[in-house]
Design an enzyme around this catalytic site. Structure first.
Site, mmCIF file in Angstrom:
data_model
loop_
_atom_site.group_PDB
_atom_site.id
_atom_site.type_symbol
_atom_site.label_atom_id
_atom_site.label_comp_id
_atom_site.label_asym_id
_atom_site.label_seq_id
_atom_site.Cartn_x
_atom_site.Cartn_y
_atom_site.Cartn_z
ATOM 1 N N SER A 119 0.817 -1.212 0.000
ATOM 2 C CA SER A 119 0.000 0.000 0.000
ATOM 3 C C SER A 119 0.847 1.258 0.000
ATOM 4 O O SER A 119 0.352 2.342 -0.281
ATOM 5 C CB SER A 119 -0.824 0.078 1.290
ATOM 6 N N HIS A 140 -0.694 -2.497 -7.218
ATOM 7 C CA HIS A 140 -1.502 -2.146 -6.047
ATOM 8 C C HIS A 140 -2.995 -2.205 -6.380
ATOM 9 O O HIS A 140 -3.538 -1.297 -7.020
ATOM 10 C CB HIS A 140 -1.086 -0.737 -5.570
ATOM 11 N N GLU A 152 -3.069 0.445 -9.283
ATOM 12 C CA GLU A 152 -2.020 1.480 -9.319
ATOM 13 C C GLU A 152 -0.709 0.723 -9.597
ATOM 14 O O GLU A 152 -0.328 -0.153 -8.812
ATOM 15 C CB GLU A 152 -1.981 2.158 -7.941
ATOM 16 N N ASN A 190 -2.637 6.238 -1.408
ATOM 17 C CA ASN A 190 -2.610 6.357 0.057
ATOM 18 C C ASN A 190 -1.959 7.626 0.565
ATOM 19 O O ASN A 190 -2.104 7.982 1.729
ATOM 20 C CB ASN A 190 -1.970 5.119 0.675
HETATM 21 C C1 LIG Z 1 -5.551 0.730 1.688
HETATM 22 C C2 LIG Z 1 -5.114 0.647 0.281
HETATM 23 O O1 LIG Z 1 -3.921 0.402 0.054
HETATM 24 C C3 LIG Z 1 -5.967 0.926 -0.871
HETATM 25 C C4 LIG Z 1 -7.425 0.634 -0.722
HETATM 26 O O2 LIG Z 1 -7.883 -0.394 -1.102
HETATM 27 S S1 LIG Z 1 -8.306 1.837 0.031
HETATM 28 C C5 LIG Z 1 -9.954 1.224 -0.012
HETATM 29 C C6 LIG Z 1 -10.575 1.455 -1.371
HETATM 30 N N1 LIG Z 1 -11.937 1.006 -1.322
HETATM 31 C C7 LIG Z 1 -12.968 1.820 -1.027
HETATM 32 O O3 LIG Z 1 -12.780 3.018 -0.851
HETATM 33 C C8 LIG Z 1 -14.285 1.148 -0.931
HETATM 34 C C9 LIG Z 1 -15.367 2.107 -0.543
HETATM 35 N N2 LIG Z 1 -16.647 1.407 -0.491
HETATM 36 C C10 LIG Z 1 -17.355 1.071 -1.592
HETATM 37 O O4 LIG Z 1 -16.966 1.395 -2.715
HETATM 38 C C11 LIG Z 1 -18.635 0.329 -1.379
HETATM 39 O O5 LIG Z 1 -19.074 0.545 -0.060
HETATM 40 C C12 LIG Z 1 -18.528 -1.225 -1.638
HETATM 41 C C13 LIG Z 1 -18.156 -1.451 -3.122
HETATM 42 C C14 LIG Z 1 -17.478 -1.884 -0.750
HETATM 43 C C15 LIG Z 1 -19.844 -1.875 -1.345
HETATM 44 O O6 LIG Z 1 -20.801 -1.284 -2.128
HETATM 45 P P1 LIG Z 1 -22.353 -1.283 -1.741
HETATM 46 O O7 LIG Z 1 -23.073 -0.702 -2.902
HETATM 47 O O8 LIG Z 1 -22.545 -0.714 -0.397
HETATM 48 O O9 LIG Z 1 -22.635 -2.791 -1.503
HETATM 49 P P2 LIG Z 1 -23.437 -3.857 -2.289
HETATM 50 O O10 LIG Z 1 -24.582 -3.290 -3.062
HETATM 51 O O11 LIG Z 1 -23.724 -4.873 -1.239
HETATM 52 O O12 LIG Z 1 -22.340 -4.446 -3.296
HETATM 53 C C16 LIG Z 1 -22.099 -3.966 -4.596
HETATM 54 C C17 LIG Z 1 -21.343 -5.053 -5.333
HETATM 55 O O13 LIG Z 1 -20.059 -5.258 -4.710
HETATM 56 C C18 LIG Z 1 -19.928 -6.622 -4.279
HETATM 57 N N3 LIG Z 1 -19.205 -6.610 -2.999
HETATM 58 C C19 LIG Z 1 -19.460 -5.830 -1.922
HETATM 59 N N4 LIG Z 1 -18.558 -6.061 -0.960
HETATM 60 C C20 LIG Z 1 -17.709 -7.003 -1.435
HETATM 61 C C21 LIG Z 1 -16.569 -7.654 -0.910
HETATM 62 N N5 LIG Z 1 -16.075 -7.360 0.296
HETATM 63 N N6 LIG Z 1 -15.943 -8.566 -1.696
HETATM 64 C C22 LIG Z 1 -16.398 -8.871 -2.917
HETATM 65 N N7 LIG Z 1 -17.469 -8.271 -3.473
HETATM 66 C C23 LIG Z 1 -18.117 -7.361 -2.739
HETATM 67 C C24 LIG Z 1 -21.350 -7.127 -4.137
HETATM 68 O O14 LIG Z 1 -21.417 -8.511 -4.283
HETATM 69 C C25 LIG Z 1 -22.048 -6.412 -5.271
HETATM 70 O O15 LIG Z 1 -21.739 -7.109 -6.466
HETATM 71 P P3 LIG Z 1 -22.769 -7.118 -7.724
HETATM 72 O O16 LIG Z 1 -22.874 -5.692 -8.190
HETATM 73 O O17 LIG Z 1 -22.104 -8.035 -8.718
HETATM 74 O O18 LIG Z 1 -24.066 -7.663 -7.204
HETATM 75 N N1 LIG Z 2 -6.507 -3.887 3.344
HETATM 76 C C1 LIG Z 2 -6.533 -3.113 2.293
HETATM 77 O O1 LIG Z 2 -7.517 -2.382 2.075
HETATM 78 C C2 LIG Z 2 -5.386 -3.102 1.342
HETATM 79 C C3 LIG Z 2 -4.187 -3.696 1.661
HETATM 80 N N2 LIG Z 2 -3.155 -3.678 0.764
HETATM 81 C C4 LIG Z 2 -1.885 -4.305 1.093
HETATM 82 O O2 LIG Z 2 -2.018 -5.697 0.868
HETATM 83 C C5 LIG Z 2 -1.196 -6.415 1.788
HETATM 84 C C6 LIG Z 2 -2.067 -7.400 2.555
HETATM 85 O O3 LIG Z 2 -3.096 -6.700 3.231
HETATM 86 P P1 LIG Z 2 -4.422 -7.436 3.747
HETATM 87 O O4 LIG Z 2 -4.792 -8.512 2.815
HETATM 88 O O5 LIG Z 2 -5.387 -6.378 4.067
HETATM 89 O O6 LIG Z 2 -3.876 -8.082 5.112
HETATM 90 P P2 LIG Z 2 -4.404 -9.362 5.907
HETATM 91 O O7 LIG Z 2 -3.932 -9.178 7.305
HETATM 92 O O8 LIG Z 2 -5.852 -9.590 5.625
HETATM 93 O O9 LIG Z 2 -3.628 -10.573 5.206
HETATM 94 C C7 LIG Z 2 -2.234 -10.738 5.190
HETATM 95 C C8 LIG Z 2 -1.961 -12.228 5.062
HETATM 96 O O10 LIG Z 2 -0.575 -12.457 4.787
HETATM 97 C C9 LIG Z 2 -0.117 -13.467 5.667
HETATM 98 N N3 LIG Z 2 1.317 -13.383 5.869
HETATM 99 C C10 LIG Z 2 2.019 -12.647 6.770
HETATM 100 N N4 LIG Z 2 3.342 -12.875 6.626
HETATM 101 C C11 LIG Z 2 3.477 -13.774 5.618
HETATM 102 C C12 LIG Z 2 4.586 -14.430 5.018
HETATM 103 N N5 LIG Z 2 5.841 -14.214 5.425
HETATM 104 N N6 LIG Z 2 4.351 -15.309 4.012
HETATM 105 C C13 LIG Z 2 3.106 -15.543 3.579
HETATM 106 N N7 LIG Z 2 2.006 -14.961 4.117
HETATM 107 C C14 LIG Z 2 2.194 -14.084 5.114
HETATM 108 C C15 LIG Z 2 -0.916 -13.207 6.927
HETATM 109 O O11 LIG Z 2 -0.841 -14.293 7.821
HETATM 110 P P3 LIG Z 2 -1.025 -13.936 9.412
HETATM 111 O O12 LIG Z 2 -2.504 -13.859 9.627
HETATM 112 O O13 LIG Z 2 -0.362 -15.071 10.090
HETATM 113 O O14 LIG Z 2 -0.290 -12.649 9.670
HETATM 114 C C16 LIG Z 2 -2.300 -12.968 6.356
HETATM 115 O O15 LIG Z 2 -2.973 -14.165 6.070
HETATM 116 C C17 LIG Z 2 -0.509 -5.363 2.669
HETATM 117 O O16 LIG Z 2 0.756 -5.061 2.115
HETATM 118 C C18 LIG Z 2 -1.447 -4.171 2.546
HETATM 119 O O17 LIG Z 2 -0.818 -2.946 2.778
HETATM 120 C C19 LIG Z 2 -3.267 -3.111 -0.481
HETATM 121 C C20 LIG Z 2 -4.459 -2.542 -0.859
HETATM 122 C C21 LIG Z 2 -5.588 -2.437 0.037
#
Ligand SMILES: CC(=O)CC(=O)SCCNC(=O)CCNC(=O)[C@H](O)C(C)(C)COP(=O)(O)OP(=O)(O)OC[C@H]1O[C@@H](n2cnc3c(N)ncnc32)[C@H](O)[C@@H]1OP(=O)(O)O
Ligand SMILES: NC(=O)C1=CN([C@@H]2O[C@H](COP(=O)(O)OP(=O)(O)OC[C@H]3O[C@@H](n4cnc5c(N)ncnc54)[C@H](OP(=O)(O)O)[C@@H]3O)[C@@H](O)[C@H]2O)C=CC1
Length: 283
Positions: A119, A140, A152, A190
């Site tokens: 991330s 990403h 990304e 991010n």
């Molecule tokens: C941290 C990082 O490094 C980067 C990141 O990822 S940051 C996070 C980025 N993501 C966001 O910002 C998500 C923000 N939230 C959303 O866009 C929406 O709330 C959401 C898409 C998660 C759910 O949408 P919603 O309209 O409230 O839900 P809902 O109507 O139940 O679902 C819409 C669709 O998504 C699917 N869906 C919802 N949650 C899901 C999940 N966790 N996994 C898989 N599919 C999912 C549903 O099955 C549905 O699919 P269909 O259109 O095919 O029927």
């Molecule tokens: N959450 C998010 O929204 C997003 C996350 N990411 C990135 O994706 C990556 C995973 O995040 P996320 O899936 O949320 O995290 P989770 O905690 O859901 O999953 C991480 C998984 O990796 C396993 N793990 C840890 N160390 C190792 C290793 N050495 N070898 C193999 N598996 C390992 C963990 O096991 P254990 O449970 O034992 O630790 C766990 O099952 C991170 O780098 C995160 O920054 C990117 C985009 C969005």
């Protein structure tokens, strides 16, 4: 570069989603984690997602079964020996990622691309743990992977152009939209999203409003699909904290200091939806 076999490292929320979309697009996938129970949990998430599509009559049962049949579980890193692409989605920790990349570099075939779903961590530093930095790249995905369109793509300092093109093409084959960015802390996504989430946590910490009110303001006022505290729970508070720490350290600027409340929740094991409790409680 012909990519047929993809190995996904880490069967958490991101790894399972990445494995699912790769298998849905016809790739042979190996889903790897440290222990069988984590791989089983990841396979369970995929099964649930696909079953929901079947229930909604958006997918046939046969199609679901053939997608599941293309995903092979693994707890042996040596399964990378015939992978064309490895996508690492383990925990957001530089030490763990560099160790994994050094091992994968030894195991994976010479032509294989090693991608990280990190991330925020520098791709260039991850690449330096290998002897093939030109074949290391950031890929990403966004959460939830099956729904979100963006990938990304982050070029490390040494990433070769043909590797970038192969990952761009691969992302398109997953029905995603690739966007190219350079290697800087937090990349684009991010660097912009996480300070907003951190500020929402400060807003709660300083008693400006309740968690529900903060989320409601951003949902109704800014048309965000989820409020920032709900989104933080959805991402994982540990991941949010790691990203803020990377921004803080990477830029050396106090404007990125993580909110103490975020730190406290992570220390308490309140990691959000995945642990059953974060800002909100989940059953
Ligand atoms: C941290 C990082 O490094 C980067 C990141 O990822 S940051 C996070 C980025 N993501 C966001 O910002 C998500 C923000 N939230 C959303 O866009 C929406 O709330 C959401 C898409 C998660 C759910 O949408 P919603 O309209 O409230 O839900 P809902 O109507 O139940 O679902 C819409 C669709 O998504 C699917 N869906 C919802 N949650 C899901 C999940 N966790 N996994 C898989 N599919 C999912 C549903 O099955 C549905 O699919 P269909 O259109 O095919 O029927
Ligand atoms: N959450 C998010 O929204 C997003 C996350 N990411 C990135 O994706 C990556 C995973 O995040 P996320 O899936 O949320 O995290 P989770 O905690 O859901 O999953 C991480 C998984 O990796 C396993 N793990 C840890 N160390 C190792 C290793 N050495 N070898 C193999 N598996 C390992 C963990 O096991 P254990 O449970 O034992 O630790 C766990 O099952 C991170 O780098 C995160 O920054 C990117 C985009 C969005």
């Amino acid at each position: 570069m012909d990519i047929k076999k993809v190995m996904v490292i880490g069967a958490g929320q991101m790894g399972s989603g990445i494995a699912q979309v790769c298998a849905m697009s016809g790739y042979n996938v190996v889903l790897h984690d440290l222990k069988q129970e984590f791989v089983d949990r990841g396979m369970g998430i995929i099964n649930k997602n696909l079953s929901r599509q079947v229930e909604k009559e958006k997918m046939s049962e046969d199609n679901k079964n053939s997608i599941l049949g293309r995903i092979n579980p693994s707890t042996e890193l040596n399964n990378a020996a015939d992978a064309d692409l490895v996508i690492e989605a383990a925990v957001e920790n530089m030490e763990i990622k560099t160790k994994l990349f050094a091992q994968l570099d030894e195991i994976a075939p010479e032509h294989a691309i090693l991608a990280s779903n990190t991330s925020s961590l520098p791709i260039t530093e991850i690449a330096a743990a290998t002897k093939r930095p030109e074949k290391v790249i950031g890929m990403h995905f966004m959460n939830p992977v099956p729904v979100m369109k963006l990938v990304e793509i982050i070029r490390g300092l040494a990433t070769a152009n043909e590797v970038y093109t192969a990952i761009e093409d691969m992302s398109k084959s997953l029905n995603k939209v690739p966007v190219e960015v350079n290697d800087f802390p937090g990349f684009v996504s991010n660097r912009i999203l996480m300070p907003m989430i951190n500020e929402a946590v400060y807003t709660l910490y300083e008693g400006v409003a309740s968690k529900e009110a903060i989320d409601e303001v951003m949902k109704l006022g800014m048309n965000h699909p989820m409020g920032p505290l709900t989104l933080a729970d959805f991402i994982g508070l540990d991941t949010c904290l790691y990203i803020m720490e990377t921004l803080h350290e990477g830029f050396g600027d106090d404007k990125y200091r993580p909110c103490p409340l975020l730190r406290k929740y992570v220390k308490a094991g309140w990691l959000g939806k995945k642990s059953g409790r974060g800002f909100y409680e989940y059953s």
